[in-house]
Structure formats: structure tokens, C-alpha cells
Design a protein around this motif. Structure first.
Motif, short mmCIF file in Angstrom:
data_model
loop_
_atom_site.label_atom_id
_atom_site.label_comp_id
_atom_site.label_asym_id
_atom_site.label_seq_id
_atom_site.Cartn_x
_atom_site.Cartn_y
_atom_site.Cartn_z
N TRP A 222 -7.63 -9.92 0.54
CA TRP A 222 -6.42 -9.94 0.12
C TRP A 222 -5.49 -9.64 0.77
O TRP A 222 -4.21 -10.42 1.01
CB TRP A 222 -6.60 -9.77 -1.38
N ARG A 223 -5.32 -8.64 1.60
CA ARG A 223 -4.80 -7.81 2.05
C ARG A 223 -4.24 -8.90 3.20
O ARG A 223 -2.80 -8.64 3.91
CB ARG A 223 -4.83 -6.64 2.54
N TYR A 226 -2.46 -12.37 1.28
CA TYR A 226 -0.95 -11.45 0.92
C TYR A 226 -0.15 -11.53 1.95
O TYR A 226 1.59 -11.45 1.91
CB TYR A 226 -1.13 -10.17 -0.43
N THR A 227 -0.30 -10.11 3.44
CA THR A 227 0.31 -10.23 4.11
C THR A 227 1.38 -11.95 4.78
O THR A 227 2.10 -11.95 4.96
CB THR A 227 -0.22 -9.47 4.94
N TYR A 229 0.94 -14.49 3.43
CA TYR A 229 1.23 -15.83 2.16
C TYR A 229 2.91 -15.33 2.09
O TYR A 229 4.18 -16.05 2.46
CB TYR A 229 0.67 -15.48 1.21
N ARG A 230 3.30 -13.87 2.26
CA ARG A 230 4.49 -13.56 1.82
C ARG A 230 5.88 -13.74 3.05
O ARG A 230 7.05 -13.60 2.74
CB ARG A 230 4.34 -11.85 1.43
N ALA A 251 0.14 -20.48 0.28
CA ALA A 251 -1.29 -20.27 -0.05
C ALA A 251 -1.76 -20.88 1.12
O ALA A 251 -2.92 -20.26 1.46
CB ALA A 251 -1.58 -20.70 -1.03
N TYR A 320 1.43 -5.95 3.22
CA TYR A 320 0.18 -5.37 2.71
C TYR A 320 0.35 -4.25 2.20
O TYR A 320 0.01 -3.26 3.53
CB TYR A 320 -1.12 -6.44 1.71
N ASN A 391 5.07 -5.57 0.92
CA ASN A 391 4.75 -6.24 -0.87
C ASN A 391 3.93 -5.34 -1.32
O ASN A 391 2.47 -5.77 -0.58
CB ASN A 391 4.63 -7.21 0.19
N ASP A 393 0.95 -5.38 -4.72
CA ASP A 393 0.26 -6.80 -5.56
C ASP A 393 1.24 -6.84 -6.39
O ASP A 393 2.47 -6.03 -6.98
CB ASP A 393 -1.56 -5.97 -6.27
N HIS A 406 -8.92 -8.11 -7.30
CA HIS A 406 -9.29 -8.97 -5.44
C HIS A 406 -10.72 -9.69 -5.58
O HIS A 406 -10.73 -10.20 -4.93
CB HIS A 406 -9.59 -7.94 -5.18
#
Length: 444
Positions: A222-223, A226-227, A229-230, A251, A320, A391, A393, A406
């Protein structure tokens, strides 16, 4: 009020072992599906002047925290603090919820910022008094805006950040020089540029250009996802009673890029966290995606390395991270004098959190970050700007550190990382899981 001159210096990290000065308690049953188990648990006090403080810091972090609290105790300011350390993750958060629900919680506790959304709405936490904080030298202006805002719920402050601990990029400086990419590592600004640097480093190491361990670890998956993705500018909003608001195209782009790195040349396709750390420590890779909490281990190894924020490869700065925060668990009775002592304890720890930075964390209290002592810390000060675009969660009662959020991501995405799953299908499965949870009422 100030601490004595004998304020502790950060000790070397010694691994996750019990600390003789504190009690290590095992937690209650694990959270089920990110939910909270409620009940009663005692928060014992030895006297009216003794504060109780629960946290989940072990190993080197626990040693530093113990030193911080001992230094405040040495002030003889009319109170002493007794620390209780509980097992990290679900046991800790379950026991804290039980104690708060019973009104017999500790005076102070540590909570990850990502967990506030599951506690503040249900009345398990009490808000901080901004006027009293200001009287003791702690103000909103002393914190990065995004870090301060993460502690807010319904217009009130429910947590005060001690730090920000992001996911960063470590790199071997000797390998970078041999590969001729020392400057390029600082200027990578696209997936193609990152891949080129990684391949050049692989030719130097003869094994891998990058270490990234994720197998069996949803948080690691996820870390990094999500980094990136953002970084595309995409958001993820989880509103109870409504479908998850996500950007599927972003995504898929992020997942596809991560999978492209896991080709058994740039990085191993099936490495876990231990594999990645070992590779980098032994010079078998040139770069390493890891949390700032890895820093003490790397320093102990006398490795020629440096660190920087994960480069912005998709257009927008994003990283993240989570934060350790101070919270006031709900109590049935609150003594104003006792509560003031809690505020004094927190204020002093914040003002001297440069000691906490020795473990890799970025102090949230900006007067410390701006100070010369912190600025001289390397590589910590290299990534001190991350809180400006951090960012966390997405807010959700079932999310955050030590929850199942997660794990749900891993269940749907691990095969994508392994190369056998479709990115779009994997992400869709994750979103469907989120939507089921969003249809349920918050259990607290």
C-alpha cells in the motif's frame, strides 16, 4: 518550564526486545475487520500525582521514548509518568478502545494518526484544549498544516502529532557514483527516468538495481502504491454509506508501474521486507524503498548511503506517511490539575523531539525542525520537507495502522505485483471490499 541539561541522546537501535524500565503487556484479542472490541479495562494509578501513559514503542524507539519521559520526570514538576508498553497493532488498539469505553483509560496514549477516524467519532477520545496548549508553547502554527489537520475531527483537535514517518528512497552512494547516476538520482521526474537509473545500478551490482520487499505485507504494498497513486493527482475518499470515490485509471497506472519494476532484474518479483533490507545492506542493490524507521539499521551497518523523498514521477509531489500522535483517551473523571500535567508532559516531549529524530522520524514540532541540531542530522534533514505534501491513509473507521485495511489491499493486489494478476481487476476487487465496509455502520 524546561528540561535539565542532561537530556538524553539517542541510543543505538538494539532491536525489538523488552525494556527493563517498563512493563510489556500483551494485548487483547485482535480487531476483527478493522472494527473495535469494547469492554472495560483498568488503567491503574499508583497515586494522584502519577500519570499513566500507554504506547507501543519497542526496540530503539522505546528506549528513546523512555529517555524522554525520564527526563521530564527528573524535573520534579509535581508529577511523574509511568509508561506501559503494549504489543504493536491490533492488541494495542483493542485494549485502548476497551479502556476508553470503560472510562478507565490512561491519562495519555500514543495513537497513529491514521486511526483517529475510528476513535474520535465514537467518543473514545477527548479533544485537546487549544488555549492550554498555547499557554505551554504549543500552537497550530508550530506544525505543518497537513499534519495538524489530520488530528482534527468535527472542528476539534483530537490528536497532536509527535512525528511524521514517511516511506522514502535510500540509495548506495558508492554504487551511484560507479553507475554515473549520482546526479540523476536527485532529478528523476518520470517512470522512464527512474527505470533508467535502476537499470544502470543493476549493471553495477550485478544483482538488482532496487530493493523493495512486499510479499505477505499489505502495508508495504500500500505504501508504494498510494505514493504513486497520489502523485497522479488522484484522490481516494471513503464516506460511510457511499461507494468509495477512487480513480481507477490512476490506480492502474500506479500498479502497472510498480509491477514493471518487479521484473527480477530491476527488483526481485517475490521479495519480502527482510529480503529487501538484507539485499541493500549487503550492497546487492543500488536503491531501496523503505520507511524512515529503517534508518538506524542502515546506519549501524556503516553502509555508504543517503536518503531522499521518493521522487515525483507522476507530476505531483506526494508521499505516504503516518504519524505517532498524542491522544487523551476518554475517562469517567478528569482532574484539571492532573490534565494540566499531561499537557506539560506532551509540551516538553515535543520541544525536545530532536532526540526522537535520531530514529529517522521527522519531528512534527517545527521549531525543532528549523533548529540547527536537527538540520545537521543526515540524512534526516534531506527529507524534512515531506510533511508539506504528506498523504495519510484515507479516513475510515476500518482503516489505519494495525487494522485490516492494508490486508484487504494485499488480498487483491499481491498477484498483480507477482505478475499474474490484472491491475484493473485487482484494484476493482479492493474497491468492492471497501464498499462492503462502507455499507456497514461504524461499530463504535
Amino acid at each position: 518550564m524546561s528540561l535539565p541539561n542532561s537530556f538524553p541522546t539517542p541510543p543505538p537501535r538494539t532491536g525489538d526486545r523488552p525494556l527493563s524500565r517498563r512493563r510489556l503487556l500483551s494485548g487483547a484479542a485482535a480487531l476483527a475487520g478493522g472494527g473495535l472490541l469494547l469492554g472495560c479495562a483498568p488503567g491503574a494509578r499508583n497515586s494522584a500525582e502519577e500519570l499513566t501513559y500507554w504506547h507501543l514503542m519497542t526496540g530503539g524507539d522505546g528506549t528513546v521514548m523512555a529517555g524522554l519521559v525520564d527526563a521530564v520526570n527528573a524535573m520534579n514538576a509535581g508529577f511523574r509518568t509511568t509508561q506501559t508498553v503494549l504489543a504493536w497493532g491490533p492488541p494495542y488498539y483493542t485494549k485502548l478502545a476497551m479502556a476508553s469505553a470503560g472510562g478507565r483509560a490512561p491519562d495519555l496514549a500514543i495513537m497513529h494518526a491514521s486511526r483517529i477516524a475510528g476513535y474520535a467519532p465514537g467518543g473514545l477520545l477527548e479533544p485537546w484544549d487549544l488555549d492550554l496548549l498555547a499557554e505551554l508553547g504549543v500552537r497550530e502554527s508550530d506544525f505543518p498544516p497537513l499534519v495538524w489537520q489530520k488530528g482534527l475531527y468535527d472542528g476539534q483537535l483530537y490528536s497532536i502529532a509527535l512525528d511524521t514517518h514517511p516511506f522514502v528512497l535510500y540509495y548506495n552512494t558508492e554504487h551511484a557514483a560507479k553507475a554515473g547516476v549520482a546526479d540523476a538520482i536527485q532529478t528523476m521526474d518520470s517512470p522512464e527516468a527512474f527505470t533508467e537509473v535502476a537499470r544502470k545500478l543493476q549493471r553495477v551490482t550485478g544483482k538488482h538495481g532496487l530493493s523493495y520487499g512486499y510479499l505477505g505485507d499489505g502495508s508495504q504494498m500500500w505504501r508504494l502504491f498510494y505514493t504513486f497513486y497520489r502523485q497522479t493527482g488522484a484522490e481516494m475518499k471513503l464516506v460511510p454509506g457511499s461507494p468509495a470515490q477512487v480513480d481507477e485509471a490512476a490506480a492502474v497506472e500506479a500498479l502497472s508501474f510498480v509491477r514493471s519494476l518487479l521484473d527480477d532484474t530491476i527488483a526481485t518479483r517475490s521479495g519480502d521486507g527482510g529480503t529487501a533490507t538484507s539485499e541493500f545492506l549487503h550492497g546487492e542493490s543500488g536503491m531501496f524503498f523503505g520507511g524512515v524507521w529503517e534508518l538506524p539499521v542502515l546506519k549501524d551497518a556503516k553502509l555508504p548511503f543517503d536518503a531522499r523523498p521518493i521522487p515525483t514521477l507522476f507530476g505531483q509531489d506526494a508521499a505516504y506517511a503516518d504519524s505517532h500522535t498524542f491522544v487523551l483517551p476518554r475517562q469517567s473523571k478528569v482532574s484539571p490539575e492532573r490534565r494540566r500535567h499531561v499537557y506539560q508532559l506532551v509540551a516538553e516531549i515535543l520541544k525536545h523531539s530532536v532526540v526522537w529524530a535520531g530514529a529517522g522520524h521527522i519531528p512534527a514540532y517545527q521549531p525543532v525542525v528549523r533548529g540547527s541540531e536537527y538540520q545537521q542530522l543526515k540524512p534526516q534533514s534531506n527529507y524534512a520537507g515531506i510533511p508539506a505534501y504528506v498523504n495519510y491513509d484515507p479516513d475510515a473507521w476500518f482503516g489505519g495502522a494495525g487494522s485490516d485495511f492494508h490486508k484487504y489491499f494485499a488480498e487483491n493486489v499481491q498477484n498483480v505485483y507477482l505478475g499474474s494478476g490484472d491491475p484493473a481487476a485487482g484494484f476493482e476487487g479492493f474497491v468492492q471490499r471497501l464498499n462492503k465496509l462502507l455499507d456497514r455502520p461504524q461499530p463504535v
